[in-house]
Scaffold this active site. Structure first.
Site: not given
Ligand code: ZN
Length: 239
Positions: A23, A120, A128, A149, A151, A230
């Site tokens: 992080a 990660h 979806c 989505c 769908c 850094i």
């Molecule tokens: Zn979908």
């Protein structure tokens, strides 16, 4: 010889550097480390971030998850900082082989790095849950409530939540890169988050460099420890 000159000497002498970052790499781009702000979040949210970013919370309180996620995990105005840019340059010069990151902000790729291993996942990818169609982050930002989505499926960020396992293929790629590395630079992490942090044990080399503002659990194994920014440190190592 000062610390930055010693780092420069180590970098100049190698063409097989691997960077492992946490992080702290992105805080210099204005992205806060959510783990360090528990108290602050508790004022506004009923649960700690580790709960709100868990698989079970996502499944049970999806709308509340996205409220928190949009507000605290997405930083669309953040840009790569000196660290991201220096690492991209090291790769372009043939010196750096891989970046392994615990961050999900996609800033290494934006800076031009090619071989970025995202332990990660990435907030820039959103899938979806039903038909697996991939959506850009804007789809999450520009929707209200639970993003859906066409769908009808729920669109889930491609990030590893608490209670979820890391992608085994990604883990193996990261472990291989660390195993093969000549120089391993670890930056912006105190190496406390497992299993990611445990991967460092696979490093066989003798040139472990730690750049972190506080102590880490690997300080005793490091050849060089730098407790500065850094971005500034890596930039000065390239000059
Ligand atoms: Zn979908």
């Amino acid at each position: 010889m000062n610390l930055n000159s010693r780092l420069k000497k180590i970098i100049d002498a190698s063409d097989n550097i691997v960077f492992f970052g946490g992080a702290g790499v992105s805080t210099e781009s204005g992205i806060p480390d959510f783990r360090s702000f528990d108290g602050l979040y508790n004022e506004k949210y009923k649960y700690p971030p580790e709960t709100m970013l868990s698989r079970s919370f996502f499944m049970q309180q999806t709308e509340e998850f996205f409220k928190f996620y949009r507000e605290k995990m997405l930083h669309p105005t953040a840009r790569p900082n000196k660290a991201h840019i220096a690492l991209a340059e090291l790769e372009a010069n043939g010196k750096l082989k891989a970046i392994i990151t615990q961050n999900v902000d996609g800033l290494h790729t934006e800076a031009g790095s090619k071989n970025v291993i995202e332990l990660h996942g990435s907030a820039l990818r959103n899938l979806c849950m039903k038909c697996k169609e991939c959506y850009p982050v804007e789809k999450i930002i520009n929707s209200d409530g639970v993003p859906l989505c066409h769908c009808g499926g729920i669109i889930k960020p491609d990030v590893v939540l608490y209670e979820e396992s890391l992608d085994p293929y990604v883990m193996v790629s990261a472990a291989d890169a660390i195993y093969e590395a000549d120089v391993l630079i670890v930056g912006g992490t105190s190496l406390n988050v497992y299993p990611a942090a445990g991967m460092i044990t696979g490093y066989r080399g003798k040139k472990l460099v730690l750049i972190n503002k506080s102590e880490t659990s690997y300080d005793h194994r490091a050849k060089l420890i730098i407790r500065e920014s850094i971005g500034e440190t890596l930039e000065s190592a390239l000059r």
